[in-house]
Design a protein around this motif. Sequence first.
Motif, PDB file in Angstrom:
ATOM      1  N   GLU A 136       0.899  -1.224  -0.048  1.00  0.00           N
ATOM      2  CA  GLU A 136       0.148  -0.067  -0.062  1.00  0.00           C
ATOM      3  C   GLU A 136       0.875   1.210   0.199  1.00  0.00           C
ATOM      4  OE1 GLU A 136      -3.711   0.734   2.652  1.00  0.00           O
ATOM      5  OE2 GLU A 136      -2.166   1.777   3.617  1.00  0.00           O
ATOM      6  N   GLN A 137       0.561   2.282  -0.642  1.00  0.00           N
ATOM      7  CA  GLN A 137       1.141   3.528  -0.750  1.00  0.00           C
ATOM      8  C   GLN A 137       0.025   4.535  -0.455  1.00  0.00           C
ATOM      9  OE1 GLN A 137       2.624   4.907  -4.617  1.00  0.00           O
ATOM     10  NE2 GLN A 137       3.195   6.850  -4.024  1.00  0.00           N
ATOM     11  N   VAL A 138       0.156   5.420   0.648  1.00  0.00           N
ATOM     12  CA  VAL A 138      -0.790   6.483   0.992  1.00  0.00           C
ATOM     13  C   VAL A 138      -0.624   7.579   0.395  1.00  0.00           C
ATOM     14  CG1 VAL A 138      -1.427   7.773   3.111  1.00  0.00           C
ATOM     15  CG2 VAL A 138      -0.931   5.425   3.302  1.00  0.00           C
ATOM     16  N   LEU A 139      -1.479   7.966  -0.340  1.00  0.00           N
ATOM     17  CA  LEU A 139      -1.342   9.024  -1.359  1.00  0.00           C
ATOM     18  C   LEU A 139      -1.759  10.530  -0.580  1.00  0.00           C
ATOM     19  CD1 LEU A 139      -3.534   8.100  -4.618  1.00  0.00           C
ATOM     20  CD2 LEU A 139      -0.847   7.503  -3.937  1.00  0.00           C
ATOM     21  N   LEU A 140      -2.730  10.250   0.282  1.00  0.00           N
ATOM     22  CA  LEU A 140      -3.413  11.562   1.065  1.00  0.00           C
ATOM     23  C   LEU A 140      -3.930  11.057   2.260  1.00  0.00           C
ATOM     24  CD1 LEU A 140      -2.870  14.637  -0.017  1.00  0.00           C
ATOM     25  CD2 LEU A 140      -5.432  14.418  -0.773  1.00  0.00           C
ATOM     26  N   ASP A 141      -3.577  11.754   3.334  1.00  0.00           N
ATOM     27  CA  ASP A 141      -4.121  11.428   4.753  1.00  0.00           C
ATOM     28  C   ASP A 141      -4.946  12.692   5.120  1.00  0.00           C
ATOM     29  OD1 ASP A 141      -4.823  10.617   7.136  1.00  0.00           O
ATOM     30  OD2 ASP A 141      -3.253   9.505   7.735  1.00  0.00           O
ATOM     31  N   GLY A 142      -6.272  12.580   4.909  1.00  0.00           N
ATOM     32  CA  GLY A 142      -7.140  13.821   5.285  1.00  0.00           C
ATOM     33  C   GLY A 142      -6.951  14.174   6.824  1.00  0.00           C
ATOM     34  N   ASN A 143      -6.631  13.040   7.856  1.00  0.00           N
ATOM     35  CA  ASN A 143      -6.257  13.511   8.919  1.00  0.00           C
ATOM     36  C   ASN A 143      -5.269  14.378   9.472  1.00  0.00           C
ATOM     37  OD1 ASN A 143      -8.664  11.454  10.133  1.00  0.00           O
ATOM     38  ND2 ASN A 143      -7.631  10.284   8.726  1.00  0.00           N
ATOM     39  N   LEU A 144      -4.201  13.854   8.635  1.00  0.00           N
ATOM     40  CA  LEU A 144      -2.846  14.891   9.067  1.00  0.00           C
ATOM     41  C   LEU A 144      -2.953  16.089   8.222  1.00  0.00           C
ATOM     42  CD1 LEU A 144      -0.118  11.925   7.885  1.00  0.00           C
ATOM     43  CD2 LEU A 144      -1.131  12.621  10.094  1.00  0.00           C
ATOM     44  N   LEU A 145      -3.716  16.154   7.097  1.00  0.00           N
ATOM     45  CA  LEU A 145      -3.824  17.650   6.377  1.00  0.00           C
ATOM     46  C   LEU A 145      -4.808  18.277   7.182  1.00  0.00           C
ATOM     47  CD1 LEU A 145      -4.375  16.538   2.576  1.00  0.00           C
ATOM     48  CD2 LEU A 145      -2.374  17.611   3.671  1.00  0.00           C
ATOM     49  N   ALA A 146      -5.579  17.734   8.146  1.00  0.00           N
ATOM     50  CA  ALA A 146      -6.735  18.375   8.814  1.00  0.00           C
ATOM     51  C   ALA A 146      -6.130  19.061  10.073  1.00  0.00           C
ATOM     52  CB  ALA A 146      -7.798  17.768   9.202  1.00  0.00           C
ATOM     53  N   GLU A 147      -4.829  18.523  10.539  1.00  0.00           N
ATOM     54  CA  GLU A 147      -4.594  18.787  11.940  1.00  0.00           C
ATOM     55  C   GLU A 147      -4.518  20.246  12.280  1.00  0.00           C
ATOM     56  OE1 GLU A 147      -0.924  16.601  12.771  1.00  0.00           O
ATOM     57  OE2 GLU A 147      -1.791  14.685  12.987  1.00  0.00           O
ATOM     58  N   GLY A 148      -5.083  20.668  13.308  1.00  0.00           N
ATOM     59  CA  GLY A 148      -4.873  22.080  13.772  1.00  0.00           C
ATOM     60  C   GLY A 148      -5.647  23.144  12.822  1.00  0.00           C
ATOM     61  N   LYS A 149      -6.650  22.678  11.943  1.00  0.00           N
ATOM     62  CA  LYS A 149      -7.291  23.338  11.201  1.00  0.00           C
ATOM     63  C   LYS A 149      -8.748  23.507  11.612  1.00  0.00           C
ATOM     64  CE  LYS A 149      -4.098  22.686   7.512  1.00  0.00           C
ATOM     65  NZ  LYS A 149      -3.853  21.886   6.175  1.00  0.00           N
ATOM     66  N   PRO A 150      -9.652  24.457  11.494  1.00  0.00           N
ATOM     67  CA  PRO A 150     -11.007  24.449  12.081  1.00  0.00           C
ATOM     68  C   PRO A 150     -11.841  23.647  11.170  1.00  0.00           C
ATOM     69  CG  PRO A 150     -10.356  26.430  11.156  1.00  0.00           C
ATOM     70  CD  PRO A 150      -9.182  25.811  11.123  1.00  0.00           C
ATOM     71  N   PHE A 151     -11.360  23.527   9.769  1.00  0.00           N
ATOM     72  CA  PHE A 151     -12.246  23.068   8.853  1.00  0.00           C
ATOM     73  C   PHE A 151     -11.374  22.104   7.754  1.00  0.00           C
ATOM     74  CE2 PHE A 151     -14.932  22.624   4.937  1.00  0.00           C
ATOM     75  CZ  PHE A 151     -16.196  22.153   5.400  1.00  0.00           C
ATOM     76  N   PHE A 152     -11.924  20.998   7.218  1.00  0.00           N
ATOM     77  CA  PHE A 152     -11.131  20.277   6.268  1.00  0.00           C
ATOM     78  C   PHE A 152     -12.146  19.930   5.088  1.00  0.00           C
ATOM     79  CE2 PHE A 152      -9.326  16.414   4.284  1.00  0.00           C
ATOM     80  CZ  PHE A 152      -8.279  17.157   3.671  1.00  0.00           C
ATOM     81  N   SER A 153     -11.734  19.829   3.937  1.00  0.00           N
ATOM     82  CA  SER A 153     -12.682  19.258   2.780  1.00  0.00           C
ATOM     83  C   SER A 153     -11.822  19.494   1.731  1.00  0.00           C
ATOM     84  CB  SER A 153     -14.213  20.061   2.383  1.00  0.00           C
ATOM     85  OG  SER A 153     -14.408  19.659   1.581  1.00  0.00           O
ATOM     86  N   LEU A 154     -11.971  18.114   1.042  1.00  0.00           N
ATOM     87  CA  LEU A 154     -11.405  18.248  -0.435  1.00  0.00           C
ATOM     88  C   LEU A 154     -12.354  18.469  -1.502  1.00  0.00           C
ATOM     89  CD1 LEU A 154      -9.190  15.025   0.162  1.00  0.00           C
ATOM     90  CD2 LEU A 154      -8.418  17.056   0.042  1.00  0.00           C
ATOM     91  N   GLY A 155     -11.707  19.301  -2.450  1.00  0.00           N
ATOM     92  CA  GLY A 155     -12.511  19.722  -3.648  1.00  0.00           C
ATOM     93  C   GLY A 155     -12.334  19.129  -4.920  1.00  0.00           C
ATOM     94  N   GLY A 156     -11.359  18.054  -4.949  1.00  0.00           N
ATOM     95  CA  GLY A 156     -11.073  17.283  -6.108  1.00  0.00           C
ATOM     96  C   GLY A 156      -9.658  16.704  -5.977  1.00  0.00           C
ATOM     97  N   LEU A 157      -9.619  15.446  -6.600  1.00  0.00           N
ATOM     98  CA  LEU A 157      -8.337  14.890  -6.866  1.00  0.00           C
ATOM     99  C   LEU A 157      -8.217  14.188  -8.321  1.00  0.00           C
ATOM    100  CD1 LEU A 157      -8.933  12.305  -3.574  1.00  0.00           C
ATOM    101  CD2 LEU A 157      -7.221  13.920  -3.520  1.00  0.00           C
ATOM    102  N   ALA A 158      -7.039  14.339  -8.549  1.00  0.00           N
ATOM    103  CA  ALA A 158      -6.671  14.042  -9.978  1.00  0.00           C
ATOM    104  C   ALA A 158      -5.104  13.570  -9.930  1.00  0.00           C
ATOM    105  CB  ALA A 158      -6.728  14.951 -10.659  1.00  0.00           C
ATOM    106  N   VAL A 159      -4.801  12.060 -10.823  1.00  0.00           N
ATOM    107  CA  VAL A 159      -3.699  11.404 -10.811  1.00  0.00           C
ATOM    108  C   VAL A 159      -3.339  11.406 -12.306  1.00  0.00           C
ATOM    109  CG1 VAL A 159      -2.450   9.456 -10.356  1.00  0.00           C
ATOM    110  CG2 VAL A 159      -4.344   9.975  -8.703  1.00  0.00           C
ATOM    111  N   SER A 160      -2.187  12.100 -12.515  1.00  0.00           N
ATOM    112  CA  SER A 160      -1.561  11.952 -13.867  1.00  0.00           C
ATOM    113  C   SER A 160      -1.706  10.727 -14.378  1.00  0.00           C
ATOM    114  CB  SER A 160      -0.014  12.602 -13.763  1.00  0.00           C
ATOM    115  OG  SER A 160       0.828  11.772 -13.155  1.00  0.00           O
TER     116      SER A 160
END
Length: 728
Positions: A136-160
């Motif tokens: 397994e390769q982790v591409l994106l961990d929303g929990n890490l990105l959201a740390e210390g932020k009042p709100f977190f949401s992704l608006g799109g993902l794209a892989v080349s």
Amino acid sequence: MTAETPVDAVPRPPAAKKMPVERTHHGDTFTDSYEWLREKDNPEVTAHLTAENAYTEAVTRGQEQLRERIFSEIKNRTQETDLSVPARKKGWWYYSRTEEGKQYGIQCRVAAVDTGDLAADWTPPEVVPGRPVEGEQVLLDGNLLAEGKPFFSLGGLAVSEDGSLLAYCEDNAGDERFTLRVKDLESGELLPDEVANVFYGLGFSPDGTRVFYTVVDDSWRPFQVKVHTLGTPVEEDEVLYQEDDVAMWTGFELSANRTQLLISVGSSEYSEYRVLDLTTPGAELTTLISRDERILYEAEPVRLGGVLHYVLTHNREAKNSMVSLVAASEFARPLKDQQWTTVVPHDDAVRVNGAAVTRTHLVLSVRRDTTERVQVLHLEGLGTPAQAAPAEPAFEEALITSNLANAEFDSPIIRLSYTSFLTPPRIYDYVLATGELALRKETEVLGGYRPERYVAERQWAKAADGTLLPLSVLRRADLRQDGSNPALVYAYGSYEVSMDPGFSVARLSLLDRGIVYVVAHVRGGGEMGRTWYEQGKKLNKKNTFTDFVDATDHLVGSGWVDPRRIAAMGGSAGGLLMGAVANLAPEKYRAIVAQVPFVDALTTILDPELPLSALEWEEWGNPITDPEVYRYMKEYTPYENVRAAEYPRIAAVTSFNDTRVLYVEPAKWVAELREKTTGSEPIVLKTEMDGGHGGASGRYARWKDVAWDYAFAADALGATEVQPFTDA
């Protein structure tokens, strides 16, 4: 407030000060006492909303234990550590997973193999919740990105296309203003490229050197499609297309075969496609069918016999839409001279919603008998007398939703999602060559869920004008038809959006308390085709509201529901419905929950500078230029029609950073309701200060929001305790 709360213990609601301003249009002057609440940066506004939250908390304190119980029921029924079914793109299997105790999803992938055995190569790897996935390769961990932020949401993902880069958009306020970032998946590092204030939607050019994205204007309308070349300053990003008509929405997608950029410009009534050939350096945008032809259509390129064609899903002489095949060369000719070949003819009983293509097949999304389903056609012989009849995967239940979940261009399978009111979401792979269905996953519901304990049935209510209205009625199988049961009626009824059958873990908490849950498929939605939508928009909009009341009357007459124990719920445009129903028939409802409600519609649409207002003209009409539209909207817009009446218990739930329905609308509405009501029921405003149109971010926060809304309704209905099943 609970039924047991003594009257003298009820706190006093905060009083919004009055600062009357006048609004004059078409000779009519409206005095608005609470428009000052629109001043978002005014400390008095935030102080008032804070006071409203404190009042709401005090009034509903008696519901706290019920909220906690409902939240726990949702949590305990949910497989918190879970994985999606991997979907293949090129040399990788992509999937997402969740972990117990974590708010956000984790995006992952594992390498695929090619053995020459199509069945084996396109069978997803087995992934088991809680078990590490080899490679397994982790591409994106929303929990890490959201740390210390009042709100977190992704608006799109794209892989080349080569799988080496990931582009994603992140929102940390809830205002749907995203920041675009690009990650090198080989090194795990972020590239220095960063683009602020982008909208939903991303796409890489086929060679992976550029990223396409959209930008909104000051009124929050997507109006530009831009492209960023990696490694260059953002200031040099090129505007590929800009739409200056304030009533038109702009978006883009890459064609299934990744050879074209398709820029769509349109409204709910007509559209226009601009296409860019990505295989030819220096190519320019070309138009397929001009908006001047007033045709609503979608386009997807496909090569047949070496010749470029477009599959068009369109409403040209076809109210419910149809599918045609058109050679690309035809678009250079006047429309009346073009040769279009019918692939799927128009049918008054079937709404064609769209089409997708793979290398070998055309996949259709259609709606028949109110439900959405998928049909498949082989490209061989398409548009000729040799064209085969469409195949449709068969399912046993009547009230279902089956959608195309994924269709990679080179894949021999397509992926379907399936659900019903009683069946948790399933994922199937459909083998294009044989029509074989392979069940890949059914979402597990914990806690001993037994579908046979519940009933989902279709009932038909009669509107005042004789129109039959479909209702989806859900209840416990052991309820008696003795007129004693509480009910919650839910509806939306706008933008041709359908409230399709779907399973809800949270909804079980209402059903288990003996509440009959009803989805009223009122006009303005899309459940019964294009005519159904048109009968609930513009100068027919009042049908949406009266349909809801007529549906309520039907339930009372059915013998299943106690007329004194009915609650209503709806959100956004469905929140406008709640406001209109509160004015039309306040006596029919014990409680109303209005989620992010569009209750000051006329004020909003009269100001084209406000977010998305101009885009609303196609739905409601343009009250700025048309006095008849102004008069009609004036007669139903909830805020301006609050009257001296005994209003039921009402909760208006909103978010401070919502860009679609501004917090000011429910704030003004609640103030006006409190001033005019002749009843004693509490009217509360709950504002999520760090949320957007969907409320707070994170799955646990969302569950708490749902639990709050459900507890408010269940408490009012006197249905707070789970009743034992008679078959237990």
